[in-house]
Every structure is written in structure tokens, then in C-alpha cells.
Design a protein around this motif. Structure first.
Motif, PDB file in Angstrom:
ATOM      1  N   ASP A  37       4.713  66.434 -21.200  1.00 17.23           N
ATOM      2  CA  ASP A  37       6.059  66.110 -20.914  1.00 17.23           C
ATOM      3  C   ASP A  37       6.397  65.814 -19.454  1.00 17.23           C
ATOM      4  O   ASP A  37       7.128  64.887 -19.292  1.00 17.23           O
ATOM      5  CB  ASP A  37       7.038  67.235 -21.199  1.00 17.23           C
ATOM      6  N   LEU A  38       5.989  66.704 -18.758  1.00 18.35           N
ATOM      7  CA  LEU A  38       6.252  66.682 -17.235  1.00 18.35           C
ATOM      8  C   LEU A  38       5.496  65.257 -16.599  1.00 18.35           C
ATOM      9  O   LEU A  38       6.230  64.643 -15.942  1.00 18.35           O
ATOM     10  CB  LEU A  38       5.593  67.822 -16.558  1.00 18.35           C
ATOM     11  N   GLU A  39       4.244  65.025 -16.968  1.00 15.48           N
ATOM     12  CA  GLU A  39       3.698  63.817 -16.594  1.00 15.48           C
ATOM     13  C   GLU A  39       4.119  62.547 -17.165  1.00 15.48           C
ATOM     14  O   GLU A  39       4.287  61.735 -16.511  1.00 15.48           O
ATOM     15  CB  GLU A  39       2.184  63.838 -17.413  1.00 15.48           C
ATOM     16  N   ARG A  40       4.570  62.490 -18.410  1.00 11.01           N
ATOM     17  CA  ARG A  40       5.388  61.499 -18.879  1.00 11.01           C
ATOM     18  C   ARG A  40       6.690  61.154 -18.158  1.00 11.01           C
ATOM     19  O   ARG A  40       6.959  59.908 -17.967  1.00 11.01           O
ATOM     20  CB  ARG A  40       5.697  61.625 -20.361  1.00 11.01           C
ATOM     21  N   GLU A  41       7.395  62.159 -17.731  1.00 11.45           N
ATOM     22  CA  GLU A  41       8.721  61.887 -17.249  1.00 11.45           C
ATOM     23  C   GLU A  41       8.453  61.507 -15.735  1.00 11.45           C
ATOM     24  O   GLU A  41       9.126  60.609 -15.339  1.00 11.45           O
ATOM     25  CB  GLU A  41       9.576  63.236 -17.076  1.00 11.45           C
ATOM     26  N   LYS A  44       7.542  57.961 -15.576  1.00 15.77           N
ATOM     27  CA  LYS A  44       8.759  56.798 -15.744  1.00 15.77           C
ATOM     28  C   LYS A  44       9.529  56.766 -14.509  1.00 15.77           C
ATOM     29  O   LYS A  44      10.069  55.479 -14.192  1.00 15.77           O
ATOM     30  CB  LYS A  44       9.767  57.832 -16.700  1.00 15.77           C
ATOM     31  N   VAL A  45       9.443  57.538 -13.595  1.00 14.35           N
ATOM     32  CA  VAL A  45      10.220  57.424 -12.211  1.00 14.35           C
ATOM     33  C   VAL A  45       9.128  56.995 -11.094  1.00 14.35           C
ATOM     34  O   VAL A  45       9.329  57.019  -9.821  1.00 14.35           O
ATOM     35  CB  VAL A  45      10.967  58.516 -11.737  1.00 14.35           C
ATOM     36  N   GLU A  46       8.076  56.608 -11.752  1.00 12.45           N
ATOM     37  CA  GLU A  46       6.846  56.074 -10.798  1.00 12.45           C
ATOM     38  C   GLU A  46       6.530  57.124  -9.507  1.00 12.45           C
ATOM     39  O   GLU A  46       6.225  56.635  -8.202  1.00 12.45           O
ATOM     40  CB  GLU A  46       7.353  54.699 -10.283  1.00 12.45           C
ATOM     41  N   PHE A  47       6.298  58.353 -10.059  1.00 13.85           N
ATOM     42  CA  PHE A  47       5.910  59.497  -9.286  1.00 13.85           C
ATOM     43  C   PHE A  47       4.518  59.121  -8.601  1.00 13.85           C
ATOM     44  O   PHE A  47       4.048  59.830  -7.603  1.00 13.85           O
ATOM     45  CB  PHE A  47       6.206  60.758  -9.785  1.00 13.85           C
ATOM     46  N   PHE A  48       3.519  59.003  -9.454  1.00 15.30           N
ATOM     47  CA  PHE A  48       2.165  58.781  -9.287  1.00 15.30           C
ATOM     48  C   PHE A  48       1.591  57.562  -8.544  1.00 15.30           C
ATOM     49  O   PHE A  48       1.103  56.548  -9.068  1.00 15.30           O
ATOM     50  CB  PHE A  48       1.320  58.948 -10.503  1.00 15.30           C
ATOM     51  N   ALA A  87      12.973  64.577 -14.479  1.00 13.48           N
ATOM     52  CA  ALA A  87      12.164  64.039 -13.293  1.00 13.48           C
ATOM     53  C   ALA A  87      13.242  62.871 -12.813  1.00 13.48           C
ATOM     54  O   ALA A  87      12.801  61.954 -12.240  1.00 13.48           O
ATOM     55  CB  ALA A  87      10.903  63.358 -13.715  1.00 13.48           C
ATOM     56  N   ARG A  88      14.415  63.059 -12.927  1.00 16.08           N
ATOM     57  CA  ARG A  88      15.377  61.802 -12.569  1.00 16.08           C
ATOM     58  C   ARG A  88      15.520  62.203 -11.060  1.00 16.08           C
ATOM     59  O   ARG A  88      15.635  62.935 -10.579  1.00 16.08           O
ATOM     60  CB  ARG A  88      16.974  62.306 -13.161  1.00 16.08           C
ATOM     61  N   PRO A  89      15.044  60.541 -10.221  1.00 11.03           N
ATOM     62  CA  PRO A  89      15.380  60.729  -8.956  1.00 11.03           C
ATOM     63  C   PRO A  89      16.728  61.165  -8.462  1.00 11.03           C
ATOM     64  O   PRO A  89      17.526  60.838  -9.056  1.00 11.03           O
ATOM     65  CB  PRO A  89      14.946  59.560  -8.710  1.00 11.03           C
ATOM     66  N   GLN A  90      16.704  61.680  -7.367  1.00 11.21           N
ATOM     67  CA  GLN A  90      17.765  62.234  -6.715  1.00 11.21           C
ATOM     68  C   GLN A  90      18.814  60.898  -6.558  1.00 11.21           C
ATOM     69  O   GLN A  90      18.294  59.934  -6.189  1.00 11.21           O
ATOM     70  CB  GLN A  90      17.730  62.840  -5.431  1.00 11.21           C
ATOM     71  N   GLY A  91      20.060  60.837  -6.758  1.00  6.62           N
ATOM     72  CA  GLY A  91      21.009  59.858  -6.395  1.00  6.62           C
ATOM     73  C   GLY A  91      21.291  58.988  -7.999  1.00  6.62           C
ATOM     74  O   GLY A  91      21.853  58.132  -7.657  1.00  6.62           O
ATOM     75  N   SER A  92      20.604  58.985  -8.940  1.00  4.89           N
ATOM     76  CA  SER A  92      20.430  58.105  -9.989  1.00  4.89           C
ATOM     77  C   SER A  92      21.392  58.777 -10.918  1.00  4.89           C
ATOM     78  O   SER A  92      21.880  59.906 -10.794  1.00  4.89           O
ATOM     79  CB  SER A  92      19.228  58.053 -10.743  1.00  4.89           C
ATOM     80  N   GLY A  93      21.889  57.930 -11.949  1.00 10.21           N
ATOM     81  CA  GLY A  93      22.760  58.526 -13.057  1.00 10.21           C
ATOM     82  C   GLY A  93      24.022  58.178 -12.390  1.00 10.21           C
ATOM     83  O   GLY A  93      24.650  57.334 -11.492  1.00 10.21           O
ATOM     84  N   THR A  94      25.177  58.702 -13.093  1.00 12.58           N
ATOM     85  CA  THR A  94      26.624  58.650 -12.937  1.00 12.58           C
ATOM     86  C   THR A  94      27.053  59.540 -11.768  1.00 12.58           C
ATOM     87  O   THR A  94      26.556  60.383 -11.442  1.00 12.58           O
ATOM     88  CB  THR A  94      27.392  58.766 -14.059  1.00 12.58           C
TER      89      THR A  94
END
Length: 113
Positions: A37-41, A44-48, A87-94
């Protein structure tokens, strides 16, 4: 500080409160599901990035978590959250609007806007 330490020693050196019990160590299947789950998330945010370092990064992440010897509760807690938040990057979302004090006047109400 010294008085507190001496008092502690005089009381038998036991804590004045009960330590919380830890849940049992996480099972291998739980850890594998958590890492998947961690790797999948993170994917998604292009961490790797860069891609050629992905393998080393995955090994390092797994090592970090396994060193702390996670319990079943440690593994279940992040899984209960909404998966996108992990894994949502900081500053994203509402964004939340700043709350003003109920008595504070706005520039518009003061005729300045």
C-alpha cells in the motif's frame, strides 16, 4: 528535578502510572500488505525519482519500518486513514479558509475595500 528523582527512587523506582500494553508484533503478511500500500501511494505522487534509484529507496523504506519492530496496531493505524492521505504531497487538496475571530471586522465592513 533532583527532588523528583529522589522521590522516585524512594518510592521504589516504579512509575506512578501503568504503561500501556503494546499489541503483538505485526505478522509478515500484515507488513507485506502495508509495504505494498505504501509503495503504491508513493508511486502515485512520483516519490520514486529518479526511477533507477527506486529499488534502493524501497529497501531503505522497508528497513526503516522494520527496525522499529512494528506492532499490529502500528500497521493498522495508517491503513484506517483514507488511502490517498498516506502519501498526499504537502499543499495538495482543498485549502481551509483562515478563521477570523467572531468580533474581528473585515476591510470590506470598514469601508476600506
Amino acid at each position: 528535578m533532583i527532588v523528583g528523582y529522589e522521590w522516585f527512587k524512594r518510592a521504589g523506582g516504579e512509575l506512578p502510572f501503568a504503561k500501556p500494553e503494546r499489541s503483538p508484533p505485526a505478522a509478515k503478511q500484515q507488513l507485506e500488505a502495508f509495504f505494498a500500500d505504501l509503495e503504491r501511494e508513493l508511486e502515485k505522487v512520483e516519490f520514486f525519482r529518479p526511477e533507477e534509484k527506486r529499488g534502493v529507496m524501497v529497501v531503505n523504506l522497508r528497513n526503516i519500518f522494520q527496525r522499529i519492530a512494528p506492532t499490529t496496531q502500528d500497521i493498522r493505524t495508517p491503513a484506517r486513514r483514507h488511502h490517498g492521505d498516506l502519501a498526499r504531497p504537502q499543499g495538495s487538496g482543498t485549502r481551509r479558509r483562515a478563521r477570523r475571530h467572531p468580533g474581528a471586522a473585515s476591510a470590506r465592513s470598514l469601508g476600506r475595500a
